[in-house]
Scaffold this motif. Structure first.
Motif, PDB file in Angstrom:
ATOM      1  N   PHE A 125      91.372 -51.412 -10.931  1.00 16.45           N
ATOM      2  CA  PHE A 125      91.103 -50.672 -12.040  1.00 16.45           C
ATOM      3  C   PHE A 125      89.601 -49.771 -11.795  1.00 16.45           C
ATOM      4  CE2 PHE A 125      94.327 -52.591 -14.329  1.00 16.45           C
ATOM      5  CZ  PHE A 125      94.854 -51.677 -15.237  1.00 16.45           C
ATOM      6  N   ALA A 126      88.704 -50.453 -11.028  1.00 18.93           N
ATOM      7  CA  ALA A 126      87.648 -49.826 -10.571  1.00 18.93           C
ATOM      8  C   ALA A 126      87.844 -48.659  -9.876  1.00 18.93           C
ATOM      9  CB  ALA A 126      86.805 -50.593 -10.117  1.00 18.93           C
ATOM     10  N   GLU A 127      88.750 -49.053  -8.865  1.00 22.90           N
ATOM     11  CA  GLU A 127      89.058 -47.632  -7.858  1.00 22.90           C
ATOM     12  C   GLU A 127      89.798 -46.606  -8.603  1.00 22.90           C
ATOM     13  OE1 GLU A 127      91.027 -47.632  -3.827  1.00 22.90           O
ATOM     14  OE2 GLU A 127      91.064 -49.778  -4.489  1.00 22.90           O
ATOM     15  N   LEU A 128      90.697 -46.834  -9.455  1.00 22.42           N
ATOM     16  CA  LEU A 128      91.358 -46.064 -10.346  1.00 22.42           C
ATOM     17  C   LEU A 128      90.540 -45.101 -11.161  1.00 22.42           C
ATOM     18  CD1 LEU A 128      93.981 -44.759 -11.647  1.00 22.42           C
ATOM     19  CD2 LEU A 128      94.042 -46.746 -13.113  1.00 22.42           C
ATOM     20  N   ASP A 129      89.431 -45.865 -11.652  1.00 25.59           N
ATOM     21  CA  ASP A 129      88.402 -45.162 -12.665  1.00 25.59           C
ATOM     22  C   ASP A 129      87.519 -44.187 -11.720  1.00 25.59           C
ATOM     23  OD1 ASP A 129      87.114 -45.319 -15.330  1.00 25.59           O
ATOM     24  OD2 ASP A 129      85.190 -45.721 -14.066  1.00 25.59           O
ATOM     25  N   ALA A 130      87.277 -44.671 -10.340  1.00 24.87           N
ATOM     26  CA  ALA A 130      86.535 -43.658  -9.857  1.00 24.87           C
ATOM     27  C   ALA A 130      87.256 -42.544  -9.296  1.00 24.87           C
ATOM     28  CB  ALA A 130      85.914 -44.583  -8.756  1.00 24.87           C
ATOM     29  N   PRO A 135      94.399 -50.306 -19.665  1.00 24.91           N
ATOM     30  CA  PRO A 135      93.200 -50.249 -19.096  1.00 24.91           C
ATOM     31  C   PRO A 135      92.069 -50.455 -19.972  1.00 24.91           C
ATOM     32  CG  PRO A 135      94.232 -48.171 -19.202  1.00 24.91           C
ATOM     33  CD  PRO A 135      95.203 -49.201 -19.679  1.00 24.91           C
ATOM     34  N   VAL A 136      92.227 -50.396 -21.426  1.00 27.89           N
ATOM     35  CA  VAL A 136      91.274 -50.649 -22.220  1.00 27.89           C
ATOM     36  C   VAL A 136      90.447 -51.842 -21.857  1.00 27.89           C
ATOM     37  CG1 VAL A 136      90.823 -51.126 -24.807  1.00 27.89           C
ATOM     38  CG2 VAL A 136      92.285 -49.741 -24.310  1.00 27.89           C
ATOM     39  N   ASN A 137      88.915 -51.914 -21.944  1.00 27.66           N
ATOM     40  CA  ASN A 137      88.148 -53.026 -21.476  1.00 27.66           C
ATOM     41  C   ASN A 137      88.314 -53.641 -20.021  1.00 27.66           C
ATOM     42  OD1 ASN A 137      87.078 -52.817 -24.144  1.00 27.66           O
ATOM     43  ND2 ASN A 137      88.407 -54.197 -25.059  1.00 27.66           N
ATOM     44  N   TRP A 138      88.796 -52.792 -19.243  1.00 24.68           N
ATOM     45  CA  TRP A 138      88.922 -53.223 -17.851  1.00 24.68           C
ATOM     46  C   TRP A 138      87.812 -53.820 -17.241  1.00 24.68           C
ATOM     47  CZ3 TRP A 138      86.306 -51.511 -13.632  1.00 24.68           C
ATOM     48  CH2 TRP A 138      85.662 -50.313 -13.646  1.00 24.68           C
ATOM     49  N   THR A 139      86.453 -53.183 -17.600  1.00 25.39           N
ATOM     50  CA  THR A 139      85.224 -53.727 -17.067  1.00 25.39           C
ATOM     51  C   THR A 139      85.094 -55.148 -17.512  1.00 25.39           C
ATOM     52  OG1 THR A 139      84.066 -52.855 -19.142  1.00 25.39           O
ATOM     53  CG2 THR A 139      84.175 -51.421 -17.227  1.00 25.39           C
ATOM     54  N   GLU A 140      85.998 -55.624 -18.648  1.00 23.74           N
ATOM     55  CA  GLU A 140      85.415 -56.994 -19.280  1.00 23.74           C
ATOM     56  C   GLU A 140      86.111 -58.169 -18.303  1.00 23.74           C
ATOM     57  OE1 GLU A 140      83.079 -57.557 -21.548  1.00 23.74           O
ATOM     58  OE2 GLU A 140      82.885 -55.492 -21.289  1.00 23.74           O
ATOM     59  N   VAL A 168      93.114 -63.582  -8.901  1.00 24.83           N
ATOM     60  CA  VAL A 168      94.041 -62.404  -9.888  1.00 24.83           C
ATOM     61  C   VAL A 168      93.162 -61.660 -10.442  1.00 24.83           C
ATOM     62  CG1 VAL A 168      95.900 -62.112 -11.200  1.00 24.83           C
ATOM     63  CG2 VAL A 168      96.214 -64.109  -9.725  1.00 24.83           C
ATOM     64  N   ALA A 169      92.183 -62.088 -11.193  1.00 26.64           N
ATOM     65  CA  ALA A 169      91.412 -61.123 -12.163  1.00 26.64           C
ATOM     66  C   ALA A 169      90.366 -60.314 -11.153  1.00 26.64           C
ATOM     67  CB  ALA A 169      90.228 -61.999 -13.027  1.00 26.64           C
ATOM     68  N   GLU A 170      89.879 -60.709 -10.036  1.00 23.89           N
ATOM     69  CA  GLU A 170      89.226 -59.950  -9.390  1.00 23.89           C
ATOM     70  C   GLU A 170      90.015 -58.915  -8.625  1.00 23.89           C
ATOM     71  OE1 GLU A 170      85.887 -61.229  -5.759  1.00 23.89           O
ATOM     72  OE2 GLU A 170      86.193 -62.541  -8.034  1.00 23.89           O
ATOM     73  N   LYS A 171      91.249 -59.110  -8.199  1.00 24.30           N
ATOM     74  CA  LYS A 171      92.229 -58.200  -7.727  1.00 24.30           C
ATOM     75  C   LYS A 171      92.337 -56.951  -8.787  1.00 24.30           C
ATOM     76  CE  LYS A 171      96.351 -58.763  -6.355  1.00 24.30           C
ATOM     77  NZ  LYS A 171      97.797 -59.443  -5.927  1.00 24.30           N
ATOM     78  N   THR A 172      92.590 -57.445  -9.675  1.00 26.89           N
ATOM     79  CA  THR A 172      93.083 -56.504 -10.938  1.00 26.89           C
ATOM     80  C   THR A 172      91.823 -55.585 -11.134  1.00 26.89           C
ATOM     81  OG1 THR A 172      94.420 -58.084 -11.861  1.00 26.89           O
ATOM     82  CG2 THR A 172      93.708 -56.246 -13.396  1.00 26.89           C
ATOM     83  N   PHE A 173      90.630 -56.314 -11.309  1.00 23.68           N
ATOM     84  CA  PHE A 173      89.365 -55.493 -11.795  1.00 23.68           C
ATOM     85  C   PHE A 173      89.110 -54.510 -10.421  1.00 23.68           C
ATOM     86  CE2 PHE A 173      84.776 -54.693 -10.884  1.00 23.68           C
ATOM     87  CZ  PHE A 173      84.342 -54.700 -12.361  1.00 23.68           C
TER      88      PHE A 173
END
Lengths: 67, 67
Positions: free
Chosen positions: B50-55, A33-38, B42-47
């Motif tokens: 990770f955004a949901e996990l972060d929250a 998850p490092v740099n996931w915002t990128e 694929v990148a959007e799904k991944t993002f």
């Protein structure tokens, strides 16, 4: 330099840039998850290079088939 | 099940989904230029995962610090 040579040179340049972009996306994915915002920014850059490469390759193919 | 337990369960689920998404993005990058048109999707799904996990992790941290 002929139009054909220029096109070949363009394709080679784009292939090199696409290789770098692929590596960058690969490394990003590996380190998550490092740099996931990128994720989106890196993916977009990679997509754009591959789209450009695809278009240049198709131009070259048209050129080659018309010689 | 308490709110805390539920939150913990949510984080675990998201961690598993994030792991899968990471693998998918990694495999896509590895196989490029195959499926290069799929990069953004694929990148959007991944993002998003990770955004949901972060929250969810941040919610959990708030919960833990308030107990």
């Amino acid at each position: 330099m002929s139009g054909f040579d220029e096109l070949q040179r363009k394709v080679r340049k784009l292939q090199s840039r696409a290789g770098n972009a692929k590596m960058e996306l690969h490394d990003l994915a590996e380190d998550l998850p490092v740099n996931w915002t990128e994720i989106k920014a890196v993916a977009e850059k990679t997509f754009d290079v591959f789209a450009e490469l695809d278009a240049a390759k198709r131009d070259l193919a048209v050129f080659e088939s018309s010689r």
